[in-house]
Every structure is written in structure tokens, then in C-alpha cells.
Write a protein that holds these residues in place. Structure first.
Motif, PDB file in Angstrom:
ATOM      1  N   SER A 186       8.518  93.783   9.885  1.00  0.00           N
ATOM      2  CA  SER A 186       7.522  92.716  10.069  1.00  0.00           C
ATOM      3  C   SER A 186       6.121  93.182   9.673  1.00  0.00           C
ATOM      4  O   SER A 186       5.271  92.370   9.330  1.00  0.00           O
ATOM      5  CB  SER A 186       7.520  92.214  11.510  1.00  0.00           C
ATOM      6  OG  SER A 186       7.087  93.249  12.376  1.00  0.00           O
ATOM      7  N   GLY A 228       5.574  94.853   7.067  1.00  0.00           N
ATOM      8  CA  GLY A 228       5.519  94.789   5.614  1.00  0.00           C
ATOM      9  C   GLY A 228       5.891  96.057   4.899  1.00  0.00           C
ATOM     10  O   GLY A 228       5.675  96.165   3.696  1.00  0.00           O
ATOM     11  N   ARG A 264       8.550  89.122   5.070  1.00  0.00           N
ATOM     12  CA  ARG A 264       7.566  89.913   5.800  1.00  0.00           C
ATOM     13  C   ARG A 264       6.235  89.193   5.878  1.00  0.00           C
ATOM     14  O   ARG A 264       5.940  88.306   5.097  1.00  0.00           O
ATOM     15  CB  ARG A 264       7.369  91.247   5.116  1.00  0.00           C
ATOM     16  CG  ARG A 264       8.635  92.039   5.080  1.00  0.00           C
ATOM     17  CD  ARG A 264       8.431  93.202   4.240  1.00  0.00           C
ATOM     18  NE  ARG A 264       9.468  93.150   3.215  1.00  0.00           N
ATOM     19  CZ  ARG A 264       9.666  94.078   2.350  1.00  0.00           C
ATOM     20  NH1 ARG A 264       8.883  95.116   2.315  1.00  0.00           N
ATOM     21  NH2 ARG A 264      10.623  93.991   1.489  1.00  0.00           N
ATOM     22  N   THR A 301       3.281  90.591   5.228  1.00  0.00           N
ATOM     23  CA  THR A 301       2.514  90.955   4.045  1.00  0.00           C
ATOM     24  C   THR A 301       3.429  91.725   3.104  1.00  0.00           C
ATOM     25  O   THR A 301       4.289  92.475   3.560  1.00  0.00           O
ATOM     26  CB  THR A 301       1.308  91.856   4.398  1.00  0.00           C
ATOM     27  OG1 THR A 301       1.801  93.017   5.067  1.00  0.00           O
ATOM     28  CG2 THR A 301       0.310  91.140   5.269  1.00  0.00           C
ATOM     29  N   PRO A 302       3.267  91.539   1.820  1.00  0.00           N
ATOM     30  CA  PRO A 302       4.121  92.286   0.903  1.00  0.00           C
ATOM     31  C   PRO A 302       3.789  93.772   0.955  1.00  0.00           C
ATOM     32  O   PRO A 302       2.651  94.155   1.195  1.00  0.00           O
ATOM     33  CB  PRO A 302       3.777  91.707  -0.473  1.00  0.00           C
ATOM     34  CG  PRO A 302       2.434  91.076  -0.310  1.00  0.00           C
ATOM     35  CD  PRO A 302       2.337  90.668   1.131  1.00  0.00           C
ATOM     36  N   SER A 303       4.819  94.568   0.747  1.00  0.00           N
ATOM     37  CA  SER A 303       4.592  96.011   0.814  1.00  0.00           C
ATOM     38  C   SER A 303       3.883  96.474  -0.443  1.00  0.00           C
ATOM     39  O   SER A 303       4.080  95.950  -1.525  1.00  0.00           O
ATOM     40  CB  SER A 303       5.911  96.753   0.973  1.00  0.00           C
ATOM     41  OG  SER A 303       6.638  96.654  -0.220  1.00  0.00           O
TER      42      SER A 303
END
Length: 181
Positions: free
Chosen positions: A16, A18, A48, A50-52
Motif C-alpha cells: 500500500s 507503493g 497502490r 503511489t506508483p513505485s
């Protein structure tokens, strides 16, 4: 390695936040990236927050290059910004706009084309007045002289720039090596 309740909770938390599957696998330890992806799928975790983003690697500065006065960036910039010159107009004859009329009084169609006739299409193929040029061609040629000049245009020769291109190419290669591992 078994998925304990604590590890599953930690996986949910990291997912969660990211983190990527690879990053989660490193933090959990003892599992692979594919194991993390499989568990996320089986748990039905959604996207997620925020994108990783992979951690940015720091690069050590490269050794300074010695620039010659002729190859300095300021000396190269005006030459690179010049617009390419238009090719000189050729002495090729202008293509006839109207197709040739056959001895029968009609224009050349797909059914009436012969080997020694120009096969340059004129008009829209879906319209009733579509035809071919039909003018006389040289033996073995597909188009008359005028249409051959339109169809077979010589490729533009590249102008080779001295010295500056080699330095620019080496700089570009060095720049890509810093980021591609």
C-alpha cells in the motif's frame, strides 16, 4: 518459507506504500519477487496508492574532458542549428497531369495496361474515372520518364561534419553509459 500472519500484514503495508515487488522481497527476506507477486495476487490486493519509483543511483562524476578550441560546445552550436539546405531543383521533366488516350479513344485501365505502358495511377481508385497514365515507357520500365523521376528520387547524401561529430558521439555514448547498467 511460510507466509505468517505478520509477514502478510507487512506485505500489505509495504504494498500500500507503493513499494515494488522486488523492494518488498528484499525487506521481507527469504522470498523472491515472484513469490511476492503471487501472494499479492492471491490476496486480491488492489493497486497502490503511489506508483513505485526505483531509488535513484548516484553516479560519480566522470573525468573532465579536454576540449579543443574548435570543438567547444559554443563553437558547435551555431552549425547544429542551421537549417538543412533544400535540394536544387532538378532538370526532370514535369509529370503530365492528363493520362494518354489509347487508340480506341479510352484511357488505360487495369484491363488494358500492357508491358510498354506507364502504370502511374491517376485519380482515386474508388472512383469511376480512375485510370493509369498509359504513356509509352522504355523496355522493362514501369513508368514513363516523367513519372519515373517522381517515383525514383535519389536519397539525400549525408554531409559529414569534421571532428565535432566524433566528439558529440563520444559524449552521447558516455552519457548513456551513466544511466544504462
Amino acid at each position: 518459507m511460510a507466509w505468517t500472519d505478520e509477514r502478510v500484514e507487512q506485505l500489505k503495508k509495504l504494498w500500500s506504500e507503493g513499494l515494488s515487488a522486488s523492494q518488498i522481497a528484499k525487506q521481507l527476506g527469504g522470498v523472491t519477487r515472484n513469490a511476492v507477486i503471487g501472494k499479492v495476487h492471491r490476496l486480491g490486493l488492489s493497486g497502490r496508492a503511489t506508483p513505485s519509483r526505483p531509488a535513484r543511483r548516484t553516479t560519480k562524476p566522470s573525468r573532465p574532458r579536454t576540449a579543443t578550441p574548435a570543438a567547444s560546445p559554443t563553437a558547435r552550436a551555431p552549425a547544429a542549428r542551421q537549417a538543412p539546405q533544400a535540394p536544387a531543383p532538378s532538370a526532370a521533366p514535369q509529370a503530365p497531369v492528363e493520362p494518354a488516350v489509347l487508340p480506341s479513344g479510352e484511357f488505360a485501365t487495369v484491363l488494358t495496361l500492357r508491358d510498354c505502358m506507364c502504370k502511374w495511377p491517376i485519380g482515386d481508385p474508388s472512383s469511376a474515372n480512375f485510370r493509369f497514365c498509359g504513356r509509352k515507357t522504355e523496355a522493362g520500365e514501369a513508368y514513363c520518364e516523367a513519372h519515373a523521376h517522381m517515383a525514383y528520387q535519389p536519397s539525400q547524401k549525408r554531409k559529414r561534419r569534421a571532428g565535432a561529430d566524433a566528439t558529440a558521439a563520444l559524449d552521447a555514448i558516455a552519457a548513456t553509459r551513466r544511466f544504462n547498467f
